[in-house]
Design an enzyme around this catalytic site. Structure first.
Site, short mmCIF file in Angstrom:
data_model
loop_
_atom_site.label_atom_id
_atom_site.label_comp_id
_atom_site.label_asym_id
_atom_site.label_seq_id
_atom_site.Cartn_x
_atom_site.Cartn_y
_atom_site.Cartn_z
N ASP A 87 -30.87 10.92 33.90
CA ASP A 87 -29.64 10.17 34.17
C ASP A 87 -30.05 8.84 34.81
OD1 ASP A 87 -26.92 9.57 34.73
OD2 ASP A 87 -26.51 11.72 34.92
N GLU A 104 -22.63 6.16 29.11
CA GLU A 104 -21.29 6.56 29.54
C GLU A 104 -20.40 5.33 29.55
OE1 GLU A 104 -19.01 8.79 33.27
OE2 GLU A 104 -20.53 7.27 33.64
N HIS A 147 -19.83 17.18 34.20
CA HIS A 147 -19.74 17.44 35.64
C HIS A 147 -18.59 16.72 36.32
CE1 HIS A 147 -21.61 13.61 35.18
NE2 HIS A 147 -21.52 13.37 36.48
N ASP A 160 -25.38 6.06 33.27
CA ASP A 160 -24.16 6.17 34.06
C ASP A 160 -23.35 4.87 34.01
OD1 ASP A 160 -22.84 7.96 36.06
OD2 ASP A 160 -23.16 6.25 37.40
O1 TEU Z 1 -18.74 8.67 36.43
C1 TEU Z 1 -17.97 7.52 36.20
C2 TEU Z 1 -16.58 7.63 36.51
O2 TEU Z 1 -15.91 6.66 36.30
C3 TEU Z 1 -16.04 8.90 37.06
O3 TEU Z 1 -16.29 8.94 38.40
C4 TEU Z 1 -14.62 8.96 36.77
O4 TEU Z 1 -13.99 7.85 37.30
C5 TEU Z 1 -13.97 10.14 37.36
O5 TEU Z 1 -14.73 11.27 37.24
C6 TEU Z 1 -12.69 10.40 36.68
O6 TEU Z 1 -11.66 10.26 37.59
C7 TEU Z 1 -20.09 8.52 36.64
C8 TEU Z 1 -20.68 9.86 36.97
O7 TEU Z 1 -20.55 10.70 35.86
C9 TEU Z 1 -20.02 10.41 38.20
O8 TEU Z 1 -20.42 11.71 38.51
C10 TEU Z 1 -20.34 9.46 39.33
O9 TEU Z 1 -19.65 9.86 40.48
C11 TEU Z 1 -19.97 8.03 39.00
O10 TEU Z 1 -20.38 7.63 37.72
C12 TEU Z 1 -20.65 7.09 39.96
O11 TEU Z 1 -22.02 7.08 39.73
#
Ligand code: TEU
Ligand code: CA
Length: 546
Positions: free
Chosen positions: A101, A245, A319, A203
């Site tokens: 990641d 992502e 997750h 990410d």
């Molecule tokens: O997630 C991006 C993200 O935008 C999510 O936090 C999303 O906003 C939320 O789950 C939905 O409401 C990534 C990662 O997958 C996440 O676990 C991290 O917390 C986030 O980035 C920050 O690195």
């Protein structure tokens, strides 16, 4: 049968591991790398092609590792670099790649770069982050909000400027406009690639090209320039898989990331089918009834958009999302049937399927009653904000139980032993009490289990080029309970039919959809024919090859 010429990751199925919740080897209640190694045979048996490993880097764990304080070391609670190397090599021995990641929109505020950056306005690494003077009243420079709730700016007292954090205040955003920062990231990526990893999941990669002063966050003006530079400096010439992502990805811009002549990424995770199931105003915290037709229109649209170029990633959960069977199926009476149905529909589409840990034997959402049971920083921040804004704690908890991120983070249920066999100690987050019935050990012993069904789907993708390369045709898109499509390659047809409802379904089948052939997979009795009439059981799904 024609031999596929596609890259390896097109016929592979991915498996996501969230290390903190996967398997604890030493009884401290936290999953770790030796725990993952101990389950490699389980993953090899499922025949997955690569593991997307959520962050294992050194981190104060404000966001469970998505706040990295050292990109070139492993968090002590997860293990050591030696453990990591052993994981990569033992996985490789089983034909499984490790995809790391890559969290480079932000670091932890405890990263050495940020510690230096906040030490003074002239500090060497000051410009690695995004600083602005206070507004005239001393408040934040603008009203930009964090994705985790509250202002996206925090004042650094000692230097008198605000730094930007689109997530938690412990996750300061990096300044990608600085070429020296980019060079550091390329060298860090090469260091991992040279260690023999199979690629990166990136990410929130759509945020790195942001233009703060014009209020553009996702899909910013320099995004693709940076991704092309990244490719040139790190990925070019390496046989790896990359998945970005991208919450802002649309069928129109997805090809900018993953088009064949772009030299950027292998594919993106898009979230249109996820966010469209959220409330327009209150977002994911307000439960909303499931809309199958909207879901189909979106997934079908993405299949069509990336038919000739680009590549889809296929997933129900990760997750950050609720458990698939709880969200889209029935996690009570028809748990087994509906979990198999969901897997069938997803895995036979065109793209690379991603299994989220525990999904392969039907783990369900947690049902919490008190805010004290939640662990996720996002949930806890929003709880404060929404309760202060007048939402009742019970209503908020109902929303968090439906869509909160902790649903996916309860420990993997390995067996019916205490703490689900996850840990000999006290897990960092409560196990779901249904582990006595729902666990991997039980599923592996039962030839009719959800797990056996997933295994068959993973194998089919490796065996049948049609599943990898065949084109995609949706059927009866407006039907409120049926999900059906066919795939075609070299004169072969794969027909997939699924009932998304808890009631039986009678159907007059359009002539083009009527086939007879070989039963490939199903969750009730074997089917070899789709006749002019079709009668489906609750959550029935099957596929026929003709
Ligand atoms: O997630 C991006 C993200 O935008 C999510 O936090 C999303 O906003 C939320 O789950 C939905 O409401 C990534 C990662 O997958 C996440 O676990 C991290 O917390 C986030 O980035 C920050 O690195
Ligand atoms: Ca541990």
């Amino acid at each position: 049968m024609s031999k596929t010429t596609a890259p390896w990751w097109k016929s592979a199925t991915a498996y996501q591991i969230y290390p903190r919740s996967f398997c604890d080897s030493n009884g401290d209640g936290i999953g770790d790398i030796p725990g993952i190694i101990s389950k490699l045979d389980y993953l090899a048996d499922l025949e997955v092609g690569f593991i997307w490993l959520s962050p294992v880097y050194r981190s104060p764990m404000a966001d469970n590792g998505y706040d990295i304080s050292d990109y070139q070391d492993i968090a002590p609670e997860f293990g050591t670099l030696d453990d990591f190397d052993r994981l990569a090599s033992e996985a490789r021995d089983r034909g499984i790649g490790i995809v790391m990641d890559l969290v480079v929109n932000h670091t932890s505020d405890e990263h050495a770069w940020f510690v230096d950056a906040r030490s003074g306005r002239q500090a060497d690494k000051r410009d690695f982050y995004i600083w602005r003077d206070p507004a005239a009243d001393g408040g934040p420079p603008n009203d930009m909000q964090s994705f985790f709730g509250g202002p996206a700016w925090t004042l650094d007292d000692s230097t008198g400027q605000y730094y930007l954090h689109l997530f938690d205040r412990k996750q300061p955003d990096l300044n990608w406009e600085n070429p020296a920062l980019r060079a550091e990231i390329w060298s860090m990526m090469n260091w991992w690639l040279d260690r023999g990893i199979a690629g990166f999941r990136m990410d929130v990669i759509d945020l790195i090209g942001k233009d703060i002063d014009r209020g553009i966050l996702a899909d910013g003006p320099r995004l693709h320039e940076y991704l092309q530079e990244m490719h040139r400096e790190t990925l070019a010439g390496r046989d790896v898989v990359t998945v970005g992502e991208a919450w802002s990805a649309t069928p129109e811009n997805a090809l900018l990331y993953a088009g064949r002549d772009r030299s950027e990424l292998s594919m993106v995770f898009q979230f249109e089918h996820v966010s469209q199931q959220w409330d327009e105003k209150l977002g994911k915290w307000k439960p909303k009834p499931f809309d199958l037709v909207a879901l189909k229109r979106t997934l079908n649209k993405w299949q069509a958009a990336l038919a000739e170029d680009g590549w889809n990633s296929l997933f129900w959960g990760n997750h950050d999302l609720p458990r698939a069977v709880s969200k889209y199926g029935d996690d009570q009476q028809y748990r087994v049937e509906s979990a198999k149905m969901l897997a069938t529909v997803l895995h036979l589409m065109k793209g690379t399927p991603y299994i989220y840990q525990g999904e392969e034997f039907g783990m369900t959402n947690a049902v919490y009653t008190e805010i004290g049971q939640f662990r996720d920083v996002e949930t806890l921040n929003y709880y404060e904000l929404q309760v202060a804004a007048g939402i009742s704690p019970q209503d908020f908890i109902a929303g968090a139980n439906a869509n909160g991120r902790d649903n996916a983070r309860t420990p993997v249920q390995w067996s019916d032993a205490p703490q689900a066999g996850f840990s000999s100690g006290t897990p960092w987050i409560d196990v779901n009490p249904n582990y006595t019935r729902i666990n991997a050990q039980q599923a592996c012993l039962d030839p009719a289990s959800i797990h056996a069904h997933y295994r068959r789907l993973v194998q089919l993708r490796k065996e049948l080029p049609l599943i990898v390369d065949g084109d995609y045709q949706p059927w009866l898109e407006a039907h409120p309970q049926l999900f059906a499509y066919s795939r075609h390659l070299d004169g072969q047809t794969l027909s997939v039919v699924a009932n998304f409802g808890a009631t039986g379904l009678q159907l007059d089948v359009p002539p083009g959809m009527q086939v007879s052939g070989q039963a490939l997979i199903g969750n009730y009795s074997s089917r070899e024919r789709i006749g002019p009439q079709l009668s489906l059981e609750p959550y029935e799904a099957f596929a026929i090859l003709s």
